[in-house]
Enzyme design. Structure first.
Site, PDB file in Angstrom:
ATOM      1  N   HIS A   1       8.891  -2.834  -9.887  1.00 39.12           N
ATOM      2  CA  HIS A   1       7.402  -2.057  -9.468  1.00 39.12           C
ATOM      3  C   HIS A   1       6.259  -2.543  -9.644  1.00 39.12           C
ATOM      4  CE1 HIS A   1       4.519   0.395  -6.504  1.00 39.12           C
ATOM      5  NE2 HIS A   1       4.034   0.912  -7.571  1.00 39.12           N
TER       6      HIS A   1
ATOM      7  N   CYS B   1       4.762  -2.913  -2.595  1.00 36.42           N
ATOM      8  CA  CYS B   1       3.886  -3.784  -3.945  1.00 36.42           C
ATOM      9  C   CYS B   1       3.584  -5.116  -4.593  1.00 36.42           C
ATOM     10  CB  CYS B   1       4.639  -3.158  -4.748  1.00 36.42           C
ATOM     11  SG  CYS B   1       6.677  -3.158  -5.612  1.00 36.42           S
TER      12      CYS B   1
ATOM     13  N   HIS C   1      -2.140   0.244  -6.011  1.00 36.01           N
ATOM     14  CA  HIS C   1      -0.570  -0.244  -5.874  1.00 36.01           C
ATOM     15  C   HIS C   1       0.531  -0.009  -4.444  1.00 36.01           C
ATOM     16  CE1 HIS C   1       1.648   3.533  -6.337  1.00 36.01           C
ATOM     17  NE2 HIS C   1       0.880   4.123  -6.651  1.00 36.01           N
TER      18      HIS C   1
END
Length: 177
Positions: A133, A81, A145
């Site tokens: 994240h 990510c 993502h």
């Protein structure tokens, strides 16, 4: 070395790019004329992007379907990510971001969910720790993502139950708008 795209990857990228660039047209389509165009995701057709954010979004969309790799920093080897976000900002704006999602959150200016604009960063608590994240906001409640292992870079909705319950907040790297 160029990465060759599979036919469905090319189609998704082209459709997304056309949807984003659709705001550049100077004439309105004829409402009475039946549409014979390729169907697009309705949410992507509502995204309007300009300036530096346009570059960020275009580079990010070009990475759709790239494989996930923990610690990955480039599309050829795979991206995680924060590697995705770092790669996009480096290649779109020549901005070198910190390596981890938490460090990125510290480096950026907080913005409320209602103030999010395309190119801003969205953060989630997916590992039981804040800002574990990160993704790039595209507009209209959508973000791109690199999900966890065995995943591929993809677009998700902030309203999807998994992300809605883990949303930590938005951050912007752009000057105040």
């Amino acid at each position: 070395m160029l990465k060759l795209l599979r036919p469905h990857q090319s189609a998704v990228i082209i459709i997304a790019m056309l949807a984003i660039l659709g705001g550049c047209t100077s004439t309105k389509p004829n409402a009475n004329k039946p549409s014979g165009s390729i169907p697009t995701k309705p949410s992507l057709s509502k995204i309007e992007v300009s300036g530096d954010a346009r570059e960020v979004v275009m580079v990010a969309l070009g990475l759709l379907d790239t494989g996930y790799q923990f610690g990955g920093n480039n599309p050829e080897a795979g991206l995680d990510c924060s590697g995705l976000v770092r790669y996009v900002y480096q290649n779109a704006l020549n901005v070198l971001l910190p390596r981890t999602a938490a460090e990125m959150a510290q480096a950026a200016r907080p913005v409320s969910r209602q103030q999010l604009q395309a190119g801003d960063l969205v953060f989630f608590n997916t590992l039981g720790t804040p800002f574990s994240h990160v993704g790039i906001y595209l507009g209209d409640g959508q973000f791109i993502h690199a999900p966890s292992s065995k995943g591929r870079v993809r677009i998700e909705s902030l309203d999807k139950a998994y992300f809605a319950t883990r949303f930590e907040g938005g951050r912007s790297l752009f000057a105040t708008r």
